[in-house]
Design an enzyme around this catalytic site. Structure first.
Site, PDB file in Angstrom:
ATOM      1  N   ASN A   9       0.866  -1.188   0.000  1.00  0.00           N
ATOM      2  CA  ASN A   9       0.000   0.000   0.000  1.00  0.00           C
ATOM      3  C   ASN A   9       0.897   1.231   0.000  1.00  0.00           C
ATOM      4  O   ASN A   9       1.525   1.542   1.005  1.00  0.00           O
ATOM      5  CB  ASN A   9      -0.889  -0.037   1.254  1.00  0.00           C
ATOM      6  CG  ASN A   9      -1.692   1.237   1.432  1.00  0.00           C
ATOM      7  OD1 ASN A   9      -1.829   2.029   0.495  1.00  0.00           O
ATOM      8  ND2 ASN A   9      -2.225   1.439   2.629  1.00  0.00           N
ATOM      9  N   LYS A  11       0.028   4.298  -0.250  1.00  0.00           N
ATOM     10  CA  LYS A  11      -0.612   5.477   0.372  1.00  0.00           C
ATOM     11  C   LYS A  11      -0.431   6.713  -0.518  1.00  0.00           C
ATOM     12  O   LYS A  11      -0.394   6.577  -1.741  1.00  0.00           O
ATOM     13  CB  LYS A  11      -0.058   5.698   1.782  1.00  0.00           C
ATOM     14  CG  LYS A  11      -0.037   4.403   2.594  1.00  0.00           C
ATOM     15  CD  LYS A  11       0.229   4.615   4.043  1.00  0.00           C
ATOM     16  CE  LYS A  11       0.325   3.264   4.744  1.00  0.00           C
ATOM     17  NZ  LYS A  11       0.375   3.354   6.172  1.00  0.00           N
ATOM     18  N   HIS A  94      -9.123   0.748   5.260  1.00  0.00           N
ATOM     19  CA  HIS A  94      -7.813   0.980   5.884  1.00  0.00           C
ATOM     20  C   HIS A  94      -7.979   1.889   7.099  1.00  0.00           C
ATOM     21  O   HIS A  94      -8.806   2.807   7.085  1.00  0.00           O
ATOM     22  CB  HIS A  94      -6.855   1.598   4.868  1.00  0.00           C
ATOM     23  CG  HIS A  94      -5.446   1.601   5.355  1.00  0.00           C
ATOM     24  ND1 HIS A  94      -4.969   2.571   6.205  1.00  0.00           N
ATOM     25  CD2 HIS A  94      -4.428   0.733   5.152  1.00  0.00           C
ATOM     26  CE1 HIS A  94      -3.707   2.299   6.499  1.00  0.00           C
ATOM     27  NE2 HIS A  94      -3.349   1.196   5.874  1.00  0.00           N
ATOM     28  N   GLU A  96      -6.399   4.322   8.119  1.00  0.00           N
ATOM     29  CA  GLU A  96      -6.262   5.768   7.846  1.00  0.00           C
ATOM     30  C   GLU A  96      -7.547   6.322   7.247  1.00  0.00           C
ATOM     31  O   GLU A  96      -7.916   7.472   7.502  1.00  0.00           O
ATOM     32  CB  GLU A  96      -5.047   6.008   6.931  1.00  0.00           C
ATOM     33  CG  GLU A  96      -3.748   5.791   7.701  1.00  0.00           C
ATOM     34  CD  GLU A  96      -2.586   5.287   6.867  1.00  0.00           C
ATOM     35  OE1 GLU A  96      -2.637   5.380   5.625  1.00  0.00           O
ATOM     36  OE2 GLU A  96      -1.619   4.787   7.472  1.00  0.00           O
ATOM     37  N   GLU A 166      -5.025  -5.472  10.714  1.00  0.00           N
ATOM     38  CA  GLU A 166      -3.992  -4.456  10.911  1.00  0.00           C
ATOM     39  C   GLU A 166      -4.225  -3.737  12.244  1.00  0.00           C
ATOM     40  O   GLU A 166      -5.004  -2.782  12.298  1.00  0.00           O
ATOM     41  CB  GLU A 166      -4.028  -3.429   9.781  1.00  0.00           C
ATOM     42  CG  GLU A 166      -3.813  -4.027   8.410  1.00  0.00           C
ATOM     43  CD  GLU A 166      -3.260  -2.986   7.442  1.00  0.00           C
ATOM     44  OE1 GLU A 166      -2.152  -3.184   6.968  1.00  0.00           O
ATOM     45  OE2 GLU A 166      -3.932  -1.986   7.192  1.00  0.00           O
ATOM     46  N   GLY A 172       2.742   1.850  10.774  1.00  0.00           N
ATOM     47  CA  GLY A 172       3.646   2.984  10.586  1.00  0.00           C
ATOM     48  C   GLY A 172       4.343   3.412  11.864  1.00  0.00           C
ATOM     49  O   GLY A 172       4.937   4.491  11.925  1.00  0.00           O
ATOM     50  N   SER A 212       3.856  -2.621  10.245  1.00  0.00           N
ATOM     51  CA  SER A 212       5.317  -2.588  10.371  1.00  0.00           C
ATOM     52  C   SER A 212       5.999  -3.903  10.000  1.00  0.00           C
ATOM     53  O   SER A 212       6.968  -4.299  10.645  1.00  0.00           O
ATOM     54  CB  SER A 212       5.719  -2.133  11.778  1.00  0.00           C
ATOM     55  OG  SER A 212       5.215  -0.828  12.036  1.00  0.00           O
TER      56      SER A 212
HETATM   57  C1  PEP Z   1      -0.479  -0.165   6.222  1.00  0.00           C
HETATM   58  O1  PEP Z   1      -0.566   1.039   6.054  1.00  0.00           O
HETATM   59  O2  PEP Z   1      -1.365  -0.927   5.813  1.00  0.00           O
HETATM   60  C2  PEP Z   1       0.693  -0.665   6.931  1.00  0.00           C
HETATM   61  C3  PEP Z   1       0.696  -1.895   7.331  1.00  0.00           C
HETATM   62  O3  PEP Z   1       1.713   0.243   7.109  1.00  0.00           O
HETATM   63  P1  PEP Z   1       3.158  -0.082   7.742  1.00  0.00           P
HETATM   64  O4  PEP Z   1       3.658  -1.358   7.080  1.00  0.00           O
HETATM   65  O5  PEP Z   1       4.008   1.092   7.386  1.00  0.00           O
HETATM   66  O6  PEP Z   1       2.963  -0.255   9.201  1.00  0.00           O
END
Ligand code: PEP
Length: 249
Positions: A9, A11, A94, A96, A166, A172, A212
């Site tokens: 992703n 973003k 997601h 966000e 998630e 992040g 992450s």
């Molecule tokens: C995400 O935004 O779906 C995500 C998992 O981000 P990150 O890997 O940076 O934690």
């Protein structure tokens, strides 16, 4: 056997030339794999990405879409628009989108319906916040997100669904759920689906972990029996890291 998937992703990162450059690197670096590999650039670069990957096995997917087929929704993108440029899969829910754009379970249920009706595949994201885990509410929160956003669909529609667990506190932040925490939640998700539908449906659905994931922890997370791959944010923006994560699956 469930499909394994690694999805990146991107973003709101990478303009047109940066998108082309990262894809060029990925084409040369992503190892041979039986897993599905997906990339999700921003809307304006989807069409060029589809063209650039036309001879690659990598799939270009969208980060979001609107529930309506068309109409007075300034700034929004429909399933039909995505499909018209060759997009077959969309990420919905997601954290966000939920946190910054007010997308709640009811809205997401409408988006899921619109995507399924258009015959698209959905990567449905969900996960608890830190205070939910600290107060031992994480199972309840995840169960509610699944019920409200997804459990109205028919059994037959589950073949169009990929789940992405998630935990918000791990996105992040550099903080990762331990492989044991991921496995525990993925097993719980499967049990919840088995209860609402049946065992066959629960066993068939691909459940990704996101939060992450990096080259250094991917192997251990992906080795868990109920973890079928990853949704990758930050590490998807560096070709070497994303390729190493794909190699780990
Ligand atoms: C995400 O935004 O779906 C995500 C998992 O981000 P990150 O890997 O940076 O934690």
């Amino acid at each position: 056997m469930r499909n394994k998937i690694v999805a990146g992703n991107w973003k709101m990162n990478n303009n047109s030339s940066e998108t082309a450059e990262l894809l060029t690197q990925l084409i040369s670096k992503i190892p041979e794999t039986t897993a599905e590999v997906m990339v999700a650039p921003t809307f304006v670069n989807l069409a060029q990405a589809v063209k650039q990957l036309s001879t690659s096995s990598m799939e270009v997917v969208a980060q979001n879409m609107h529930f309506a087929e068309n109409g007075a929704y300034t700034g929004e993108i429909s399933a039909n628009m995505l499909q018209s440029i060759g997009i077959k899969t969309v990420i919905l829910g997601h954290s966000e989108r939920r946190a910054y754009f007010g997308e709640d379970d009811a809205l997401l249920a409408k988006k899921v319906d619109a995507a399924l009706k258009a015959n698209m595949r959905v990567i449905f994201c969900f996960g608890e916040e830190l205070q939910d885990r600290k107060s031992d509410n994480h199972f309840k929160v995840v169960e509610t997100q699944l019920k409200n956003g997804l459990f109205h669909i028919d059994k037959g529609q589950w073949k169009q669904i990929v789940l992405a667990y998630e935990p918000v506190w791990a996105i992040g932040t550099g903080e990762t759920a331990s492989p044991e925490q991921a496995q525990e939640m993925h097993a719980f998700i499967r049990k919840t689906i088995a209860g609402a539908y049946d065992q066959e449906t629960a066993e068939m659905v691909t459940i990704l972990y996101g939060g992450s994931v990096k080259p250094g922890n991917a192997n251990e997370i992906f080795s868990k029996p109920d973890v079928d791959g990853g949704l990758i944010g930050g590490a998807a923006l560096a070709a070497d890291d994303f390729a190493a994560i794909v190699a780990a699956i």
